[in-house]
Design a protein around this motif. Structure first.
Motif, PDB file in Angstrom:
ATOM      1  N   ARG A 233       1.108  -1.085   0.436  1.00 30.27           N
ATOM      2  CA  ARG A 233      -0.101   0.119   0.226  1.00 30.27           C
ATOM      3  C   ARG A 233       1.462   1.521   0.175  1.00 30.27           C
ATOM      4  O   ARG A 233       0.147   2.251  -0.687  1.00 30.27           O
ATOM      5  N   GLY A 234       1.548   0.732   0.655  1.00 27.57           N
ATOM      6  CA  GLY A 234       2.837   2.356   0.957  1.00 27.57           C
ATOM      7  C   GLY A 234       3.587   3.051  -0.530  1.00 27.57           C
ATOM      8  O   GLY A 234       3.551   3.289  -0.885  1.00 27.57           O
ATOM      9  N   VAL A 235       3.709   1.668  -0.717  1.00 24.42           N
ATOM     10  CA  VAL A 235       4.377   1.744  -1.915  1.00 24.42           C
ATOM     11  C   VAL A 235       4.139   2.119  -3.829  1.00 24.42           C
ATOM     12  O   VAL A 235       4.076   3.199  -4.611  1.00 24.42           O
TER      13      VAL A 235
ATOM     14  N   VAL B   7      13.902   1.468   5.264  1.00 16.56           N
ATOM     15  CA  VAL B   7      13.007   1.808   4.661  1.00 16.56           C
ATOM     16  C   VAL B   7      11.944   0.523   4.547  1.00 16.56           C
ATOM     17  O   VAL B   7      10.822   1.172   3.780  1.00 16.56           O
ATOM     18  N   ASN B   8      11.425  -0.648   4.278  1.00 18.94           N
ATOM     19  CA  ASN B   8      11.094  -1.760   4.819  1.00 18.94           C
ATOM     20  C   ASN B   8       9.493  -0.716   6.139  1.00 18.94           C
ATOM     21  O   ASN B   8       8.191  -1.083   5.878  1.00 18.94           O
ATOM     22  N   SER B   9       9.981  -0.762   7.315  1.00 18.63           N
ATOM     23  CA  SER B   9       8.944  -0.032   8.132  1.00 18.63           C
ATOM     24  C   SER B   9       8.599   1.059   7.740  1.00 18.63           C
ATOM     25  O   SER B   9       7.338   1.798   8.128  1.00 18.63           O
ATOM     26  N   PHE B  10       9.067   2.022   6.997  1.00 15.96           N
ATOM     27  CA  PHE B  10       8.970   3.027   6.228  1.00 15.96           C
ATOM     28  C   PHE B  10       7.437   3.550   5.102  1.00 15.96           C
ATOM     29  O   PHE B  10       6.521   4.113   5.569  1.00 15.96           O
ATOM     30  N   LEU B  11       7.718   2.660   4.390  1.00 14.23           N
ATOM     31  CA  LEU B  11       6.859   2.203   4.065  1.00 14.23           C
ATOM     32  C   LEU B  11       5.962   1.356   4.261  1.00 14.23           C
ATOM     33  O   LEU B  11       4.608   1.678   4.148  1.00 14.23           O
ATOM     34  N   GLN B  12       6.109   0.964   5.184  1.00  9.66           N
ATOM     35  CA  GLN B  12       4.500  -0.211   6.190  1.00  9.66           C
ATOM     36  C   GLN B  12       3.989   1.238   7.029  1.00  9.66           C
ATOM     37  O   GLN B  12       2.588   1.294   6.743  1.00  9.66           O
ATOM     38  N   TRP B  13       4.261   2.280   7.207  1.00  4.86           N
ATOM     39  CA  TRP B  13       3.975   3.030   8.033  1.00  4.86           C
ATOM     40  C   TRP B  13       3.398   3.899   6.962  1.00  4.86           C
ATOM     41  O   TRP B  13       2.503   4.541   7.618  1.00  4.86           O
TER      42      TRP B  13
END
Length: 347
Positions: free
Chosen positions: A5-7, A237-243
Motif C-alpha cells: 500500500r505504501g509503495v 525502508v521497509n518500516s517506513f513503507l509500512q508506516w
C-alpha cells in the motif's frame, strides 16, 4: 500488505507530481514515460489490495460492515470532496461533473461502490471456495463490460475496470500465502513477460488500462509484486513503507491539493520544466508525509468522530442483542464499524 500500500500510494504521488505540470504544458518526457510504464500496475494493485480484505469484512454483521465503510471511507471522501471542490478546484463547485466523477477522489468513490456491491457476496462467506469462484466471475464480467462499453462518465468506466481488480483480490485472498512459495523460475519468467507487455503498452493506452488487452499485464504484474514483497528485507525502508501504507488514505486525499498549490506557486515564479516537476514531486511527497505525521491531531479528516465509541457499543450489542436496548437514549443505530476502516483498503 501495508508495505505494498505504501509503495502504491507513493507512486500515485509521483504520478501527479509530473502529471499536473504536464497537463499545463510543463511535461518532462522521461517522467511521462516512467508513469506510462507504471500505469498498468499502479491502480489495479491498489484495488487488488483493497479486495483482499473483503472476505474478512464480510464476516462482520451488515451493520458493522456498513458503519466501517461510512466511518473510514465515505466520511473522508465527503470531507475532502467538499474541501477541494470549494477551496481549490478551479472548475467551480457548481460544476455537476465534479461531484459525479470525484476528480482525483474517484478512487474512493469507486471503492465505495465495490464495497456496496461486495455485500451481495456475504451469503457465501462461509464457503470460501465458492466465494472465490464467484469473485473471479465478477472480475471477468467487469473487465469485459468495460472493454465493450463506452460511457461518458469516468467514474463508471474506472469502476468497471479498476473495480474488477478489487474482486480479483477478494478471490485470491485465501491463496496469497501459498503463492508466496511459488518457484522463482516461474516468477522470473512472469517478470520478463510483464516487462515486455508494459513496454508494449507505452505506444497505446488500450494496452495499459481499461481493456481486455491491458488486464493480463496488470494481473501478471500483481502476481510478481505479491511474490517479491515478502522477500524485501526488514529495515528502515521497509518500516517506513509500512508506516505509509498504514496511513495510505491520508497520503491519497492530501497529496493532490498539495501538488496543485505547489504547481500554482511555481507557475507564478516561472521555472524550468524539469525543476518544476522535481519540486512538485518532492514537495508533494514531503508535505504529504508531514500531513501523515499530523494525523493524531487531525483524525476527524480521515475517520468520523466518535467512531470507536460507536464501534464499542455495537460490539456489545452483537454479544448481547438486548443489552443495549436501554442505553444511551434507547440503543444504537443499526450501523457498525470495521477494524480497518481508518486505512485505505488498497489500494
Amino acid at each position: 500488505m501495508d508495505l505494498l500500500r505504501g509503495v502504491a500510494v507513493l507512486l500515485v504521488v509521483v504520478l501527479h507530481g509530473s502529471d499536473i505540470p504536464r497537463a499545463n504544458g510543463l511535461g518532462v518526457d522521461q517522467w511521462i514515460q516512467l508513469n506510462l510504464y507504471l500505469e498498468p500496475f499502479r491502480m489495479p494493485l491498489l484495488m487488488f489490495l483493497s479486495g483482499t480484505l473483503l472476505p474478512r469484512s464480510l464476516t462482520k454483521s451488515s451493520a458493522t460492515y456498513l458503519w466501517g465503510k461510512f466511518a473510514g471511507l465515505i466520511w473522508p471522501l465527503m470531507i475532502w470532496l467538499v474541501g477541494f471542490g470549494v477551496l481549490i478546484y478551479r472548475g467551480g463547485p457548481g460544476r455537476l461533473q465534479y461531484w459525479l466523477t470525484g476528480d482525483y477522489l474517484w478512487f474512493l468513490m469507486a471503492l465505495t461502490l465495490c464495497y456496496i456491491f461486495g455485500m451481495l457476496l456475504k451469503p457465501l462467506v462461509s464457503r470460501p471456495q465458492l466465494l472465490s469462484g464467484l469473485a473471479v466471475v465478477v472480475f471477468v464480467v467487469m473487465v469485459v463490460t468495460r472493454h465493450f462499453t463506452e460511457v461518458d462518465n469516468s467514474l463508471v468506466t474506472r469502476t468497471l475496470y479498476y473495480g474488477a481488480f478489487f474482486f480479483l483480490g477478494a478471490a485470491c485472498a485465501r491463496i496469497l500465502q501459498r503463492w508466496a512459495t511459488a518457484p522463482w523460475l516461474l516468477i522470473a519468467a512472469l517478470g520478463v513477460v510483464m516487462a515486455l507487455l508494459a513496454h508494449h503498452g507505452l505506444e497505446s493506452r488500450e494496452f495499459r488500462a481499461g481493456s481486455l488487452y491491458a488486464a493480463p499485464t496488470a494481473v501478471i504484474g500483481i502476481a510478481v509484486i505479491l511474490w517479491v514483497a515478502p522477500r524485501i528485507p526488514a529495515g528502515k525502508v521497509n518500516s517506513f513503507l509500512q508506516w505509509v501504507g498504514r496511513n495510505s488514505i491520508v497520503v491519497y486525499v492530501c497529496h493532490f491539493p498539495i501538488i496543485i498549490l505547489i504547481h500554482r506557486g511555481l507557475s507564478e515564479v516561472g521555472v524550468d520544466p524539469v525543476l518544476h516537476v522535481a519540486i512538485s514531486t518532492v514537495g508533494g511527497l514531503l508535505l504529504s508525509l508531514v500531513v501523515v505525521w499530523l494525523r493524531p491531531w487531525t483524525s476527524w479528516l480521515y475517520i468520523v468522530p466518535g467512531n470507536q465509541r460507536v464501534t464499542a457499543r455495537l460490539a456489545a450489542r452483537k454479544r448481547d442483542p438486548d443489552a443495549g436496548a436501554g442505553r444511551a437514549g434507547g440503543g444504537v443505530p443499526d450501523l457498525g464499524s470495521d477494524q480497518d476502516s481508518d486505512r485505505m483498503r488498497m489500494s
